[in-house]
Design a protein around this motif. Structure first.
Motif, mmCIF file in Angstrom:
data_model
loop_
_atom_site.group_PDB
_atom_site.id
_atom_site.type_symbol
_atom_site.label_atom_id
_atom_site.label_comp_id
_atom_site.label_asym_id
_atom_site.label_seq_id
_atom_site.Cartn_x
_atom_site.Cartn_y
_atom_site.Cartn_z
ATOM 1 N N GLY A 95 0.841 -1.194 0.000
ATOM 2 C CA GLY A 95 0.000 0.000 0.000
ATOM 3 C C GLY A 95 0.867 1.230 0.000
ATOM 4 N N THR A 96 0.219 2.370 0.099
ATOM 5 C CA THR A 96 0.977 3.619 0.146
ATOM 6 C C THR A 96 0.828 4.261 1.513
ATOM 7 N N MET A 97 1.854 4.930 1.935
ATOM 8 C CA MET A 97 1.813 5.642 3.208
ATOM 9 C C MET A 97 0.753 6.739 3.162
ATOM 10 N N GLN A 98 0.568 7.337 1.995
ATOM 11 C CA GLN A 98 -0.416 8.397 1.860
ATOM 12 C C GLN A 98 -1.817 7.871 2.179
ATOM 13 N N ASP A 99 -2.137 6.656 1.722
ATOM 14 C CA ASP A 99 -3.445 6.064 2.020
ATOM 15 C C ASP A 99 -3.630 5.893 3.526
ATOM 16 N N TYR A 100 -2.602 5.381 4.206
ATOM 17 C CA TYR A 100 -2.701 5.172 5.648
ATOM 18 C C TYR A 100 -2.675 6.494 6.415
ATOM 19 N N GLU A 101 -1.944 7.471 5.890
ATOM 20 C CA GLU A 101 -1.923 8.792 6.521
ATOM 21 C C GLU A 101 -3.328 9.401 6.505
ATOM 22 N N ILE A 102 -4.020 9.275 5.397
ATOM 23 C CA ILE A 102 -5.386 9.789 5.279
ATOM 24 C C ILE A 102 -6.329 8.999 6.179
ATOM 25 N N MET A 103 -6.196 7.677 6.153
ATOM 26 C CA MET A 103 -7.073 6.809 6.943
ATOM 27 C C MET A 103 -6.932 7.058 8.446
ATOM 28 N N LEU A 104 -5.712 7.353 8.894
ATOM 29 C CA LEU A 104 -5.442 7.499 10.324
ATOM 30 C C LEU A 104 -5.416 8.962 10.794
ATOM 31 N N ALA A 105 -5.706 9.877 9.881
ATOM 32 C CA ALA A 105 -5.695 11.299 10.234
ATOM 33 C C ALA A 105 -6.702 11.586 11.335
ATOM 34 N N ARG A 106 -6.350 12.467 12.240
ATOM 35 C CA ARG A 106 -7.194 12.890 13.367
ATOM 36 C C ARG A 106 -7.597 11.734 14.274
#
Length: 159
Positions: A95-106
């Protein structure tokens, strides 16, 4: 007129201490003909919160549901992401870190470097340009993100 009455009743909900079901029932009644309202599930919000607390990871030949509180950090190396867990177990996923960054934001997670997303609840301290995790890992904080990471860390300590 009925809409105004309904709006007034909802605004007075706190004062009258009506239950949610009574307010809905009262708003939906027409000419004294009650409309059946299914009772609101009391633990519906609790179930939603539990769903939000779990994340699904899929890797080669496995699918795992992990509580977000059990994640220490995510580490990217080439095209693989390693999820480091509290119990010292590691999951290798694609996967991409960007996907997980968005998913785990806030949700208590912050990206500290191109290659790292950390769970702030698993962060022990920040020393210069490194974040020290509760498992002893020392992770680099990029210069561009240092100020924002430090602010997020301080906010997480207040909560």
């Amino acid at each position: 007129r009925e809409l105004q009455e309904c709006a007034q009743m909802v605004s007075e909900l706190d004062d009258k201490m009506l239950s949610l079901n009574e307010a809905i029932q009262a708003c939906l009644e027409v000419e004294n003909m009650p409309v059946p309202v299914e009772p609101v599930k009391e633990n519906q919000e609790q179930e939603k919160k539990q769903e939000d607390m779990v994340i699904e990871f899929a890797g080669k030949g496995f699918v795992r549901h992990v509580k977000k509180e059990d994640i220490v950090y995510l580490e990217k190396y080439r095209h693989n992401i390693t999820v480091h867990l509290k119990n010292s177990e590691n999951l290798s996923i694609r996967g991409t870190m960007q996907d997980y960054e968005i998913m785990l934001a806030r949700q208590g997670f912050v990206r500290i470097h191109l290659g790292y997303i950390v769970n702030l609840r698993q962060c022990y301290s920040i020393e210069k340009s490194e974040m020290i995790m509760t498992d002893g890992a020392r992770l680099p904080i990029s210069r561009e993100r240092h100020k924002a990471v430090k602010e997020q860390f301080m906010i997480s300590r207040r909560n």
